[in-house]
Scaffold this active site. Structure first.
Site, mmCIF file in Angstrom:
data_model
loop_
_atom_site.group_PDB
_atom_site.id
_atom_site.type_symbol
_atom_site.label_atom_id
_atom_site.label_comp_id
_atom_site.label_asym_id
_atom_site.label_seq_id
_atom_site.Cartn_x
_atom_site.Cartn_y
_atom_site.Cartn_z
ATOM 1 N N ARG A 74 1.461 0.787 9.213
ATOM 2 C CA ARG A 74 2.276 -0.140 8.393
ATOM 3 C C ARG A 74 2.751 -1.655 8.894
ATOM 4 O O ARG A 74 3.217 -1.388 10.107
ATOM 5 C CB ARG A 74 3.788 0.663 8.228
ATOM 6 C CG ARG A 74 4.716 -0.060 7.279
ATOM 7 C CD ARG A 74 5.974 0.690 7.022
ATOM 8 N NE ARG A 74 5.595 1.363 5.912
ATOM 9 C CZ ARG A 74 6.731 2.131 5.058
ATOM 10 N NH1 ARG A 74 7.625 1.837 5.308
ATOM 11 N NH2 ARG A 74 6.179 2.976 4.232
ATOM 12 N N HIS A 102 0.557 -0.455 -1.251
ATOM 13 C CA HIS A 102 1.111 0.948 -0.783
ATOM 14 C C HIS A 102 0.454 2.073 -1.335
ATOM 15 O O HIS A 102 1.001 2.840 -2.079
ATOM 16 C CB HIS A 102 2.736 1.169 -1.167
ATOM 17 C CG HIS A 102 3.323 1.961 -0.103
ATOM 18 N ND1 HIS A 102 2.818 2.864 0.473
ATOM 19 C CD2 HIS A 102 4.818 2.427 -0.144
ATOM 20 C CE1 HIS A 102 3.926 3.558 1.238
ATOM 21 N NE2 HIS A 102 5.037 3.334 0.755
ATOM 22 N N GLN A 138 1.616 5.902 -1.512
ATOM 23 C CA GLN A 138 2.829 5.976 -2.509
ATOM 24 C C GLN A 138 2.053 5.967 -3.833
ATOM 25 O O GLN A 138 2.590 7.150 -4.524
ATOM 26 C CB GLN A 138 3.448 4.841 -2.530
ATOM 27 C CG GLN A 138 4.909 4.843 -3.302
ATOM 28 C CD GLN A 138 5.788 6.116 -2.899
ATOM 29 O OE1 GLN A 138 6.319 5.998 -1.763
ATOM 30 N NE2 GLN A 138 5.928 6.749 -3.907
ATOM 31 N N ASP A 149 11.590 -0.171 -7.852
ATOM 32 C CA ASP A 149 11.473 -0.297 -6.380
ATOM 33 C C ASP A 149 12.708 -1.262 -5.964
ATOM 34 O O ASP A 149 13.012 -2.216 -6.915
ATOM 35 C CB ASP A 149 10.184 -0.687 -5.969
ATOM 36 C CG ASP A 149 9.951 -0.997 -4.567
ATOM 37 O OD1 ASP A 149 10.779 -0.266 -3.800
ATOM 38 O OD2 ASP A 149 8.929 -1.518 -3.843
ATOM 39 N N CYS A 151 10.167 4.899 -5.582
ATOM 40 C CA CYS A 151 9.529 5.053 -4.211
ATOM 41 C C CYS A 151 10.552 5.331 -3.093
ATOM 42 O O CYS A 151 10.057 6.072 -1.868
ATOM 43 C CB CYS A 151 8.579 4.133 -3.989
ATOM 44 S SG CYS A 151 9.222 2.424 -3.720
ATOM 45 N N ARG A 193 4.596 12.852 -1.567
ATOM 46 C CA ARG A 193 3.904 12.153 -0.293
ATOM 47 C C ARG A 193 3.187 13.088 0.530
ATOM 48 O O ARG A 193 2.280 12.752 0.823
ATOM 49 C CB ARG A 193 4.885 11.287 0.653
ATOM 50 C CG ARG A 193 5.618 10.370 -0.424
ATOM 51 C CD ARG A 193 4.566 9.162 -0.895
ATOM 52 N NE ARG A 193 3.972 8.504 0.022
ATOM 53 C CZ ARG A 193 4.739 7.500 1.010
ATOM 54 N NH1 ARG A 193 5.812 7.163 0.694
ATOM 55 N NH2 ARG A 193 3.856 6.975 1.906
HETATM 56 N N1 NVA Z 1 8.707 -2.703 -1.829
HETATM 57 C C1 NVA Z 1 9.186 -1.844 -0.636
HETATM 58 C C2 NVA Z 1 8.684 -0.397 -0.416
HETATM 59 C C3 NVA Z 1 9.489 0.421 0.439
HETATM 60 C C4 NVA Z 1 8.706 1.824 0.535
HETATM 61 C C5 NVA Z 1 8.878 -2.470 0.671
HETATM 62 O O1 NVA Z 1 8.019 -3.022 1.033
HETATM 63 O O2 NVA Z 1 10.150 -2.673 1.324
HETATM 64 N N1 CP Z 2 8.426 4.989 0.028
HETATM 65 C C1 CP Z 2 8.374 4.921 1.316
HETATM 66 O O1 CP Z 2 7.318 4.493 1.566
HETATM 67 O O2 CP Z 2 9.431 5.278 2.213
HETATM 68 P P1 CP Z 2 9.509 4.778 3.512
HETATM 69 O O3 CP Z 2 9.770 3.534 3.659
HETATM 70 O O4 CP Z 2 10.855 5.614 3.962
HETATM 71 O O5 CP Z 2 8.369 5.169 4.405
#
Ligand code: NVA
Ligand code: CP
Length: 308
Positions: free
Chosen positions: A106, A133, A136, A227, A267, A295
């Site tokens: 990530r 993502h 997801q 989201d 999500c 997930r």
């Molecule tokens: N769009 C959000 C998704 C979190 C799972 C982010 O990137 O923070």
């Molecule tokens: N939806 C998701 O990716 O959650 P986290 O940021 O908690 O991993």
């Protein structure tokens, strides 16, 4: 008994690393994992985890997925490893390839993920970047399939920021031929290259719509998805975005314009009274926690295909 097939691509950096058949295969496998109809042994396999941003679901679901498959994970905290001190990605990737069987990452810039993949000799998985993502999206379409049993008449409307989650929904939706509508404020549309790519994949070009009007976007929708308005890394834009996105909250009024049996997805993490009201979040239409559970099943399926 269904068995995992090796994927054509060694990495899962983008939804586009899978073919349509491969997405269906992963969803099928995930369903089998969920219903305990399949068992795959990844004994002694190690998944490395590198999270440069916070995570609850992705981290834990990968850890539990590997544990259920008989393997293990190593969670490399960038702040206590040499990663946070600036060791070049190409060196980290080559070293981790000697220890781990796959690495889930990530990070911020998608090009960092591509750099890992370039130097790693083991599969690299996108655990979220600013662009996509894809893990997801696999869980999201698994949840949708569970609800509607096929994708034929599904209309998925995403309301909010045209961000990483929206981009992956578009690409995975295109592979599956699902109608996807994105409603976002002007200037916050999904990535233009993602949209272009999706239009190339869709046989019926009318199945993807990008609009700035949430009210028309929800008409006939049977999945409403949202989201956060400010993604990780955009903390300094929060105040400004809260104002710009104020008409893009999933509330009862918007839900009443969708199909009667429409389900609500998010999500997570969610910010009540921003992108979604507490009432809608807690309503009987919510499938958000099934989606979060999925997930785990989707990633067991993905890992099985990448590590067999
Ligand atoms: N769009 C959000 C998704 C979190 C799972 C982010 O990137 O923070
Ligand atoms: N939806 C998701 O990716 O959650 P986290 O940021 O908690 O991993």
């Amino acid at each position: 008994m269904l068995k995992p097939n090796k994927l054509a691509n060694n990495n899962f950096l983008s939804s586009l690393d899978l073919s349509t058949d491969e997405v269906f295969h992963i969803l099928d496998l995930a369903n089998n994992f969920k219903n305990k109809k399949i068992s795959v042994d990844l004994k002694n396999k190690v998944l490395g985890l590198i999270f440069e941003k916070s995570s609850t679901r992705t981290r834990v679901s990968f850890q539990v997925a590997m544990s259920r498959l008989g393997g293990t994970t190593i969670d490399l905290d960038p702040t206590t490893s040499q990663i946070g001190r600036g060791e070049p990605i190409k060196d980290t990737a080559r070293v981790l390839s000697r220890y781990c069987d796959a690495i889930a990452i990530r990070t911020f810039d998608h090009s960092n993920l591509e750099e890992y993949a370039k130097w790693s000799t083991k599969p690299v998985i996108n655990a979220l970047t600013d662009l996509e993502h894809p893990c997801q999206a696999l869980a999201d379409f698994l949840t949708i399939h569970e609800e509607f049993l096929d994708f034929k008449d599904v209309v998925l409307t995403f309301i909010g920021d045209g961000n990483n989650v929206a981009n992956s929904l578009i690409l995975c939706g295109a592979l599956l031929g699902v109608e996807v509508r994105i409603a976002c404020p002007r200037g916050y549309e999904p990535n233009s290259l993602v949209v272009k790519k999706a239009y190339e994949i869709y046989k019926n070009k009318d199945l993807l719509k990008i609009t700035n009007d949430p009210n028309t976007a929800v008409c006939g929708a049977n999945v409403l998805y949202t989201d956060v308005w400010s993604s990780m890394g955009q903390e300094d834009k929060k105040e400004e975005k809260d104002k710009i996105f104020s008409g893009f909250s999933i509330d009862n009024d918007l839900v009443s314009k969708a199909e009667k049996e429409a389900i609500i997805l998010h999500c997570l993490p969610a910010y009540r009274s921003k992108e979604i009201t507490d009432e809608v979040f807690e309503s009987k239409r919510n499938r958000i926690f099934d989606q979060a559970e999925n997930r785990l099943h989707a990633q067991q399926a993905l890992l099985s295909c990448l590590l067999i």
